[in-house]
Design an enzyme around this catalytic site. Sequence first.
Site, PDB file in Angstrom:
ATOM      1  N   GLU A 178      -2.789  -4.327  -3.196  1.00 13.78           N
ATOM      2  CA  GLU A 178      -3.608  -5.091  -4.540  1.00 13.78           C
ATOM      3  C   GLU A 178      -3.311  -4.912  -5.593  1.00 13.78           C
ATOM      4  O   GLU A 178      -3.150  -5.658  -6.443  1.00 13.78           O
ATOM      5  CB  GLU A 178      -4.991  -6.003  -3.789  1.00 13.78           C
ATOM      6  CG  GLU A 178      -5.424  -6.774  -2.564  1.00 13.78           C
ATOM      7  CD  GLU A 178      -4.943  -5.673  -1.290  1.00 13.78           C
ATOM      8  OE1 GLU A 178      -5.018  -5.002  -0.704  1.00 13.78           O
ATOM      9  OE2 GLU A 178      -6.181  -6.098  -0.791  1.00 13.78           O
TER      10      GLU A 178
ATOM     11  N   GLU B  93       0.799   4.926   0.595  1.00 16.45           N
ATOM     12  CA  GLU B  93      -0.392   6.304   1.612  1.00 16.45           C
ATOM     13  C   GLU B  93       0.036   7.746   0.750  1.00 16.45           C
ATOM     14  O   GLU B  93       1.032   7.788   0.258  1.00 16.45           O
ATOM     15  CB  GLU B  93      -0.382   6.762   2.388  1.00 16.45           C
ATOM     16  CG  GLU B  93      -1.555   4.386   2.945  1.00 16.45           C
ATOM     17  CD  GLU B  93      -1.866   4.601   4.730  1.00 16.45           C
ATOM     18  OE1 GLU B  93      -1.479   5.660   5.455  1.00 16.45           O
ATOM     19  OE2 GLU B  93      -2.198   4.097   5.337  1.00 16.45           O
TER      20      GLU B  93
ATOM     21  N   ASN C   8       0.981  -1.197  -0.017  1.00 17.37           N
ATOM     22  CA  ASN C   8       0.138  -0.044   0.017  1.00 17.37           C
ATOM     23  C   ASN C   8       1.344   1.530   0.236  1.00 17.37           C
ATOM     24  O   ASN C   8       2.269   1.271   1.105  1.00 17.37           O
ATOM     25  CB  ASN C   8      -1.262   0.146   1.288  1.00 17.37           C
ATOM     26  CG  ASN C   8      -0.325  -0.233   1.976  1.00 17.37           C
ATOM     27  OD1 ASN C   8       0.643  -0.884   2.424  1.00 17.37           O
ATOM     28  ND2 ASN C   8      -0.823   0.270   3.572  1.00 17.37           N
TER      29      ASN C   8
ATOM     30  N   CYS D  72     -10.700  -4.719  -0.052  1.00 13.85           N
ATOM     31  CA  CYS D  72     -11.598  -3.813   0.367  1.00 13.85           C
ATOM     32  C   CYS D  72     -12.459  -3.396  -1.350  1.00 13.85           C
ATOM     33  O   CYS D  72     -11.681  -4.352  -2.026  1.00 13.85           O
ATOM     34  CB  CYS D  72     -10.612  -2.457  -0.134  1.00 13.85           C
ATOM     35  SG  CYS D  72     -10.409  -2.191  -1.551  1.00 13.85           S
TER      36      CYS D  72
END
Length: 136
Positions: free
Chosen positions: A58, A47, A45, A89
């Site tokens: 993903e 951010e 991830n 998600c």
Amino acid sequence: MESKTIDMLIEEAKKILPNSYAPYSNVHVAAALLTESGKIFHGVNVENASYGLTICAERVAVASAVTAGERRFKAIAIVSDTPEPLPPCGACRQVLAEFANEDMLIISHSIKSGKTAVWRLGELLPYAFTQKHIEK
Ligand code: THU
């Protein structure tokens, strides 16, 4: 899928977990994506100070695979430092459905609890909207 393949994918994701860039949520996530051709692609991830621009691990792995010319996926392992295995998600489920069948394996492992969850994409995203729905 053999349990040694599942373990190998979890290990692949674990290796890159330190690269997760998550200074805002402090939730670190890594993914290892297995293609139908047997290759593995990684993602973490990423951010951003503008929170909404965050990219999940993903989808980073999917973009990496597609960049390399891979478009069919067999399984993905997600590793996180959350207490429980993290379910992908909704946006990531939809993006995975573009390149996989409903039997794609979604493996999620928490390094905190050591627990592993395994789902099929079809369970997590039933009645997926795909390319076939926009054919005329
Ligand atoms: N995150 C992922 O990387 N994958 C998911 O499927 C769920 C959430 C990340 C996004 C954000 O950086 C952090 O986890 C907390 O939501």
